[in-house]
Scaffold this motif. Structure first.
Motif, short mmCIF file in Angstrom:
data_model
loop_
_atom_site.label_atom_id
_atom_site.label_comp_id
_atom_site.label_asym_id
_atom_site.label_seq_id
_atom_site.Cartn_x
_atom_site.Cartn_y
_atom_site.Cartn_z
N GLU A 38 39.92 41.97 43.49
CA GLU A 38 39.32 43.29 43.59
C GLU A 38 39.95 44.24 42.57
OE1 GLU A 38 38.75 44.48 47.75
OE2 GLU A 38 39.50 42.47 48.25
N ASN A 39 39.17 45.22 42.16
CA ASN A 39 39.64 46.20 41.18
C ASN A 39 40.34 47.36 41.87
OD1 ASN A 39 38.51 44.86 38.91
ND2 ASN A 39 36.52 45.63 39.48
N TYR A 40 41.39 47.85 41.22
CA TYR A 40 42.09 49.05 41.67
C TYR A 40 42.59 49.78 40.43
CZ TYR A 40 45.36 52.21 43.90
OH TYR A 40 46.02 53.34 44.32
N LYS A 41 41.97 50.90 40.15
CA LYS A 41 42.26 51.68 38.95
C LYS A 41 42.12 50.75 37.74
CE LYS A 41 44.92 55.08 41.45
NZ LYS A 41 46.14 55.81 41.63
N GLU A 42 43.14 50.64 36.89
CA GLU A 42 43.04 49.77 35.71
C GLU A 42 43.58 48.38 35.99
OE1 GLU A 42 44.77 52.94 35.19
OE2 GLU A 42 42.76 53.76 34.93
N LYS A 43 43.87 48.08 37.25
CA LYS A 43 44.44 46.78 37.61
C LYS A 43 43.52 46.06 38.58
CE LYS A 43 49.14 48.07 36.69
NZ LYS A 43 50.51 47.68 36.92
N GLN A 44 43.98 44.89 39.02
CA GLN A 44 43.27 44.11 40.02
C GLN A 44 44.26 43.66 41.07
OE1 GLN A 44 41.49 41.22 37.26
NE2 GLN A 44 39.50 42.03 37.87
N TYR A 45 43.73 43.28 42.25
CA TYR A 45 44.60 42.75 43.28
C TYR A 45 43.88 41.68 44.09
CZ TYR A 45 42.20 45.66 46.81
OH TYR A 45 41.27 46.24 47.64
N CYS A 46 44.68 40.83 44.73
CA CYS A 46 44.15 39.81 45.63
C CYS A 46 45.00 39.80 46.89
CB CYS A 46 44.12 38.44 44.97
SG CYS A 46 45.72 37.83 44.42
N ARG A 47 44.36 39.50 48.00
CA ARG A 47 45.04 39.48 49.29
C ARG A 47 45.66 38.10 49.51
NH1 ARG A 47 42.11 43.60 52.64
NH2 ARG A 47 40.75 44.59 51.12
N LEU A 48 46.85 38.08 50.10
CA LEU A 48 47.56 36.82 50.31
C LEU A 48 47.35 36.30 51.74
CD1 LEU A 48 50.90 37.54 48.44
CD2 LEU A 48 48.88 36.30 47.64
N TRP A 49 46.15 35.84 52.00
CA TRP A 49 45.87 35.17 53.26
C TRP A 49 46.27 33.72 53.09
CZ3 TRP A 49 40.09 36.91 53.68
CH2 TRP A 49 40.04 38.30 53.82
N GLN A 50 46.56 33.05 54.17
CA GLN A 50 46.97 31.66 54.05
C GLN A 50 46.16 30.76 54.96
OE1 GLN A 50 51.17 30.59 53.59
NE2 GLN A 50 50.91 29.31 55.38
N GLU A 51 45.77 29.63 54.41
CA GLU A 51 45.12 28.60 55.22
C GLU A 51 46.18 27.96 56.11
OE1 GLU A 51 41.91 27.49 55.53
OE2 GLU A 51 41.32 29.18 54.29
N VAL A 52 45.81 27.63 57.33
CA VAL A 52 46.72 27.01 58.28
C VAL A 52 46.03 25.79 58.87
CG1 VAL A 52 48.00 27.36 60.43
CG2 VAL A 52 47.74 29.25 58.82
N LYS A 53 46.73 24.65 58.92
CA LYS A 53 46.15 23.45 59.54
C LYS A 53 45.96 23.70 61.02
CE LYS A 53 48.35 20.31 56.32
NZ LYS A 53 49.36 19.28 56.14
N LYS A 54 44.79 23.34 61.52
CA LYS A 54 44.48 23.60 62.93
C LYS A 54 44.45 22.31 63.74
CE LYS A 54 41.08 25.90 65.85
NZ LYS A 54 39.79 26.55 65.85
#
Length: 131
Positions: A38-54
């Motif tokens: 995703e864009n934020y001002k002149e930068k970008q970011y990504c969320r650190l969600w994690q896959e978990v074995k179920k």
């Protein structure tokens, strides 16, 4: 195969895995999981969600984990590793002034058009936990 996709006319960008083969019973989940950039001002970011074995045949996405849990697949501390790549690790509240219920989730803020940072984050949080 892991690659970036640029979506429709709005410029959405994400990382996704396709055509992956592994002995892991869980890796097929990665083919249905993408990481938005995703864009934020002149930068970008990504969320650190994690896959978990179920269970034997499936996994689930865990959206909010402490840094110690997010970093358990990394030899070095996450802040150090991503800082060396040019990213800042923090909560959405700290990085992009998020005020909603997701504000405590961890994310990475990095220079726009950077490729290796979101790719490393995807491998660390979406792929490694499933192998």
């Amino acid at each position: 195969m892991i690659y970036f996709i640029v979506g429709g006319g709005n410029g959405d960008v994400w990382v996704v895995a396709e055509k992956m083969e592994s002995l892991s019973k869980h890796l097929h989940r990665a083919q249905r999981t993408r990481m938005s950039i995703e864009n934020y001002k002149e930068k970008q970011y990504c969320r650190l969600w994690q896959e978990v074995k179920k269970d034997e045949d499936w996994s689930r996405t865990k959206k909010s984990l402490p840094l110690s849990e997010l970093g358990k697949y990394s030899k070095n501390p996450l802040r150090q590793s991503f800082s060396e790549l040019g990213a800042k690790l923090g909560t959405l509240e700290e990085l992009v002034s998020e005020t909603n219920q997701n504000r405590k989730q961890y994310a990475l803020l990095f220079p726009a058009q950077e490729v290796k940072i979101p790719l490393c984050a995807y491998l660390l949080t979406r792929i490694s936990p499933l192998i």
